[in-house]
Design a protein around this motif. Structure first.
Motif, PDB file in Angstrom:
ATOM      1  N   ILE A 252       0.837  -1.198   0.000  1.00  0.00           N
ATOM      2  CA  ILE A 252       0.000   0.000   0.000  1.00  0.00           C
ATOM      3  C   ILE A 252       0.873   1.250   0.000  1.00  0.00           C
ATOM      4  CG2 ILE A 252      -1.712   1.292   1.331  1.00  0.00           C
ATOM      5  CD1 ILE A 252      -2.765  -1.451   2.301  1.00  0.00           C
ATOM      6  N   ILE A 253       1.949   1.218   0.758  1.00  0.00           N
ATOM      7  CA  ILE A 253       2.891   2.345   0.757  1.00  0.00           C
ATOM      8  C   ILE A 253       3.445   2.567  -0.655  1.00  0.00           C
ATOM      9  CG2 ILE A 253       5.168   3.099   1.544  1.00  0.00           C
ATOM     10  CD1 ILE A 253       4.539   1.618   4.187  1.00  0.00           C
ATOM     11  N   GLU A 254       3.858   1.492  -1.299  1.00  0.00           N
ATOM     12  CA  GLU A 254       4.410   1.603  -2.647  1.00  0.00           C
ATOM     13  C   GLU A 254       3.371   2.152  -3.618  1.00  0.00           C
ATOM     14  OE1 GLU A 254       7.021   1.686  -5.711  1.00  0.00           O
ATOM     15  OE2 GLU A 254       7.452   1.374  -3.579  1.00  0.00           O
ATOM     16  N   LYS A 255       2.134   1.687  -3.485  1.00  0.00           N
ATOM     17  CA  LYS A 255       1.050   2.177  -4.337  1.00  0.00           C
ATOM     18  C   LYS A 255       0.841   3.676  -4.134  1.00  0.00           C
ATOM     19  CE  LYS A 255      -2.506   1.282  -7.121  1.00  0.00           C
ATOM     20  NZ  LYS A 255      -2.323   0.756  -8.501  1.00  0.00           N
ATOM     21  N   ALA A 256       0.799   4.097  -2.868  1.00  0.00           N
ATOM     22  CA  ALA A 256       0.597   5.510  -2.561  1.00  0.00           C
ATOM     23  C   ALA A 256       1.723   6.363  -3.140  1.00  0.00           C
ATOM     24  CB  ALA A 256       0.502   5.710  -1.048  1.00  0.00           C
ATOM     25  N   ARG A 257       2.946   5.890  -3.007  1.00  0.00           N
ATOM     26  CA  ARG A 257       4.090   6.652  -3.513  1.00  0.00           C
ATOM     27  C   ARG A 257       4.036   6.757  -5.033  1.00  0.00           C
ATOM     28  NH1 ARG A 257       8.092   7.251   0.651  1.00  0.00           N
ATOM     29  NH2 ARG A 257       9.498   7.981  -0.962  1.00  0.00           N
ATOM     30  N   GLN A 258       3.604   5.698  -5.709  1.00  0.00           N
ATOM     31  CA  GLN A 258       3.483   5.734  -7.168  1.00  0.00           C
ATOM     32  C   GLN A 258       2.425   6.741  -7.597  1.00  0.00           C
ATOM     33  OE1 GLN A 258       2.637   1.723  -8.330  1.00  0.00           O
ATOM     34  NE2 GLN A 258       4.737   0.993  -8.018  1.00  0.00           N
TER      35      GLN A 258
END
Length: 348
Positions: A252-258
């Motif tokens: 989820i963190i990676e998704k948000a950063r993208q």
């Protein structure tokens, strides 16, 4: 333990005080916090401010913010609630929580020492009865902060405050949004107004100050799902609470950063994103929410994003038989302030 080892420990630590730290990583923190005599500010003493930050009195008719980098401002207003009122008491409750920080061991910073930050008091509301007027007052206050090149960090109050904040922050260009909540808050007009806490993100998109393609909403759940079609139609990314265990917080963190990328981004944290077992003191509690550990991991994973502002909202302390909700709100505020240490938007 050998006698030589014990003697060495006694020599090194036997007469040292709490600020005598030998590890260089921690010594630089202790040197900011402890006096030469080995004492530090008692968490229960003095006048309460947000995160024990210095208080700076501001004349909002002609504000002088000095050299501040971040201004923390209270917004004790809950005229936009659709369920239980009481978040007007949120800022006072968050201020009264002791012993939050000053060191963030995961993000390796002491934000009230690493930033030029102050609690500048509350928005000067012209009326305690008029919701739309309160939004005008919020937008004007935040606009003055932003015009001075300072990052605003706000404490509500109900979630309707985020709309006028975004109007001020996104005036020159729409911003991205990381929105952690139980509800999407993209509902429409009802009971003769659109300026309620169930619609600030929709209002901000329609005002052209929020970019839905750079918006992610995390932790969504509950019986109001049928109200949130605007989120999907506008292009927002929605992650429901029931998806979180399978996805995992790192994904989820990676998704948000993208999604938000390196552009200007606002971070809004509604305390009802937490399960009511952790934060019962809120206006619209929903079962099945984030744990405090998950929320901390999620926020800490956003280090380095270009944060241009943030808020913590919907703490309604009178529904909490303990101070757990206000404590959680203060901790989330501390995490967001810690992130601002690393935000490219913070002026030197």
């Amino acid at each position: 333990m050998s006698s030589d080892k014990l003697d060495a420990l006694r020599k090194k630590y036997g007469e040292s005080h709490g600020g005598d730290i030998f590890d260089p990583r921690f010594k630089k923190v202790a040197d900011k916090i402890f006096t030469e005599g080995g004492t530090r500010q008692a968490p229960y003493a003095g006048l309460p401010t947000f995160l024990s930050a210095p208080y700076r009195q501001i004349d909002h008719s002609a504000p002088d913010f000095g050299d501040l980098q971040v201004a923390i401002v209270g917004m004790p207003m809950d005229l936009g609630v659709t369920n239980r009122p009481g978040s007007r008491f949120g800022p006072r409750a968050v201020r009264s929580i002791e012993r939050i920080g000053p060191y963030n061991h995961v993000l390796d910073c002491a934000p009230t020492f690493d930033l030029r930050v102050a609690d500048i008091g509350d928005v000067p509301f012209a009326s305690r009865y008029r919701l739309e007027q309160s939004h005008v007052d919020i937008e004007a206050t935040i606009a003055r902060i932003v015009a001075a090149g300072i990052i605003p960090l706000s404490v509500g109050g109900d979630h309707s405050i985020t709309h006028p904040i975004l109007r001020a922050i996104g005036k020159d260009r729409p911003v991205g949004l990381i929105h952690i909540d139980a509800h999407c808050d993209t509902g429409g007009l009802f009971d003769q107004t659109k300026f309620h806490h169930g619609g600030p993100m929709r209002n901000a998109v329609l005002d052209g100050v929020l970019d839905p393609a750079r918006t992610i909403q995390i932790g969504i759940r509950g019986s109001s799902e049928y109200l949130w079609e605007f989120s999907y139609d506008s292009g927002m990314t929605v992650i429901h609470a029931e998806e979180i265990p399978a996805m995992g917080i790192p994904a989820i963190i990676e998704k948000a950063r993208q999604i938000v990328g390196d552009g200007p981004t606002y971070l809004s944290f509604d305390i009802d994103s937490l399960d009511p077992s952790f934060a019962p003191g809120t206006g619209t509690p929903e079962l099945g929410g984030l744990t405090t550990r998950e929320a901390l991991e999620l926020l800490r994973g956003l280090k380095g994003l270009n944060l241009v502002g943030g808020d913590v909202v919907e703490v309604a302390p009178q529904y909490d038989s303990t101070t757990n909700t206000a404590h959680a709100g203060a901790q989330m505020l501390f995490e967001i302030l810690s992130l601002m240490v690393y935000s490219p938007a913070v002026k030197c």
